[in-house]
Write a protein that holds these residues in place. Structure first.
Motif, PDB file in Angstrom:
ATOM      1  N   GLN A   1       0.829  -1.211   0.000  1.00 39.36           N
ATOM      2  CA  GLN A   1       0.000   0.000   0.000  1.00 39.36           C
ATOM      3  C   GLN A   1       0.864   1.262   0.000  1.00 39.36           C
ATOM      4  O   GLN A   1       0.545   2.239  -0.673  1.00 39.36           O
ATOM      5  N   VAL A   2       1.964   1.229   0.739  1.00 41.16           N
ATOM      6  CA  VAL A   2       2.874   2.379   0.769  1.00 41.16           C
ATOM      7  C   VAL A   2       3.498   2.581  -0.603  1.00 41.16           C
ATOM      8  O   VAL A   2       3.602   3.711  -1.095  1.00 41.16           O
ATOM      9  N   ILE A   3       3.896   1.496  -1.229  1.00 42.93           N
ATOM     10  CA  ILE A   3       4.494   1.601  -2.559  1.00 42.93           C
ATOM     11  C   ILE A   3       3.468   2.133  -3.563  1.00 42.93           C
ATOM     12  O   ILE A   3       3.774   3.019  -4.371  1.00 42.93           O
ATOM     13  N   ALA A   4       2.240   1.626  -3.518  1.00 43.82           N
ATOM     14  CA  ALA A   4       1.195   2.093  -4.433  1.00 43.82           C
ATOM     15  C   ALA A   4       0.886   3.577  -4.211  1.00 43.82           C
ATOM     16  O   ALA A   4       0.762   4.350  -5.168  1.00 43.82           O
ATOM     17  N   ALA A   5       0.772   3.979  -2.944  1.00 44.20           N
ATOM     18  CA  ALA A   5       0.486   5.388  -2.642  1.00 44.20           C
ATOM     19  C   ALA A   5       1.602   6.296  -3.142  1.00 44.20           C
ATOM     20  O   ALA A   5       1.346   7.365  -3.714  1.00 44.20           O
ATOM     21  N   ASN A   6       2.839   5.871  -2.971  1.00 47.42           N
ATOM     22  CA  ASN A   6       3.954   6.694  -3.421  1.00 47.42           C
ATOM     23  C   ASN A   6       4.107   6.687  -4.933  1.00 47.42           C
ATOM     24  O   ASN A   6       4.577   7.667  -5.515  1.00 47.42           O
ATOM     25  N   ALA A   7       3.706   5.607  -5.586  1.00 44.70           N
ATOM     26  CA  ALA A   7       3.703   5.592  -7.049  1.00 44.70           C
ATOM     27  C   ALA A   7       2.687   6.609  -7.571  1.00 44.70           C
ATOM     28  O   ALA A   7       2.977   7.366  -8.517  1.00 44.70           O
ATOM     29  N   LEU A   8       1.512   6.650  -6.958  1.00 41.67           N
ATOM     30  CA  LEU A   8       0.502   7.639  -7.354  1.00 41.67           C
ATOM     31  C   LEU A   8       0.988   9.060  -7.070  1.00 41.67           C
ATOM     32  O   LEU A   8       0.806   9.973  -7.887  1.00 41.67           O
ATOM     33  N   LEU A   9       1.612   9.248  -5.919  1.00 44.36           N
ATOM     34  CA  LEU A   9       2.166  10.563  -5.582  1.00 44.36           C
ATOM     35  C   LEU A   9       3.223  10.975  -6.594  1.00 44.36           C
ATOM     36  O   LEU A   9       3.245  12.123  -7.051  1.00 44.36           O
ATOM     37  N   ALA A  10       4.088  10.050  -6.981  1.00 44.16           N
ATOM     38  CA  ALA A  10       5.134  10.352  -7.961  1.00 44.16           C
ATOM     39  C   ALA A  10       4.529  10.771  -9.294  1.00 44.16           C
ATOM     40  O   ALA A  10       5.054  11.665  -9.967  1.00 44.16           O
ATOM     41  N   MET A  11       3.427  10.164  -9.682  1.00 38.69           N
ATOM     42  CA  MET A  11       2.755  10.548 -10.926  1.00 38.69           C
ATOM     43  C   MET A  11       2.276  11.997 -10.861  1.00 38.69           C
ATOM     44  O   MET A  11       2.471  12.769 -11.802  1.00 38.69           O
ATOM     45  N   VAL A  12       1.657  12.362  -9.759  1.00 44.34           N
ATOM     46  CA  VAL A  12       1.145  13.725  -9.609  1.00 44.34           C
ATOM     47  C   VAL A  12       2.297  14.736  -9.546  1.00 44.34           C
ATOM     48  O   VAL A  12       2.250  15.792 -10.184  1.00 44.34           O
ATOM     49  N   VAL A  13       3.340  14.411  -8.796  1.00 43.70           N
ATOM     50  CA  VAL A  13       4.490  15.312  -8.674  1.00 43.70           C
ATOM     51  C   VAL A  13       5.168  15.491 -10.036  1.00 43.70           C
ATOM     52  O   VAL A  13       5.507  16.618 -10.419  1.00 43.70           O
ATOM     53  N   ALA A  14       5.330  14.413 -10.790  1.00 49.02           N
ATOM     54  CA  ALA A  14       5.947  14.506 -12.119  1.00 49.02           C
ATOM     55  C   ALA A  14       5.122  15.402 -13.039  1.00 49.02           C
ATOM     56  O   ALA A  14       5.672  16.258 -13.748  1.00 49.02           O
ATOM     57  N   ALA A  15       3.803  15.236 -13.020  1.00 50.53           N
ATOM     58  CA  ALA A  15       2.939  16.062 -13.862  1.00 50.53           C
ATOM     59  C   ALA A  15       3.008  17.537 -13.454  1.00 50.53           C
ATOM     60  O   ALA A  15       3.077  18.427 -14.306  1.00 50.53           O
TER      61      ALA A  15
END
Length: 149
Positions: A120-134
């Protein structure tokens, strides 16, 4: 330098610094096999981003209030719209790539173990990374597309 351009630079530099530090810490935690404390790091990063951008942008606006020019709606607005569109397309591509990865994993019977805390931590941070990259792409591309004065 216009207030808009200054704000974009602040947003870009603060975002790179704060989220860069956060994701370095995240990767170190994952390498060690630990997930504790990441919520506090995430919330701390959000607070630092909001405070740093607010204080820096307010200070710049106050210092350069006499030299402020009216917003050039045409080219400035066009640059912001184009950059926002590209950032949205990147976010869509990243979300679709994540969906494809999940679909392929289920197709081949691979377990990504999203039920556990680590998954869950990895999934949440993957989603966060997507938003930060955009968001970083949007700020950087807007800066690149703003007309030079």
């Amino acid at each position: 330098m216009t207030h808009r351009r200054t704000h974009l630079w602040i947003s870009l530099l603060v975002g790179l610094a704060v989220w860069g530090a956060y994701f370095v810490h995240f990767l170190q935690q994952m390498r060690r096999g630990e997930t504790g404390g990441l919520v506090l790091w995430f919330l701390g990063a959000l607070v630092v981003i909001v405070l740093a951008e607010t204080v820096a942008t307010s200070l710049i606006a106050w210092l350069f209030r006499r030299r402020a020019r009216a917003l050039d709606e045409g080219p400035t607005l066009q640059a912001a719209l184009k950059a926002s569109h590209v950032a949205l397309m990147l976010l869509i591509v990243l979300a679709l790539a994540a969906a494809v990865a999940l679909a392929l994993a289920s197709r081949f019977g691979w377990s990504l173990d999203l039920s556990g805390a680590r998954g869950q931590v990895i999934a949440a941070n993957a989603l966060l990374a997507m938003v930060v990259a955009a968001e970083l792409l949007r700020a950087g591309l807007t800066l690149a597309l703003l007309p030079r004065r």
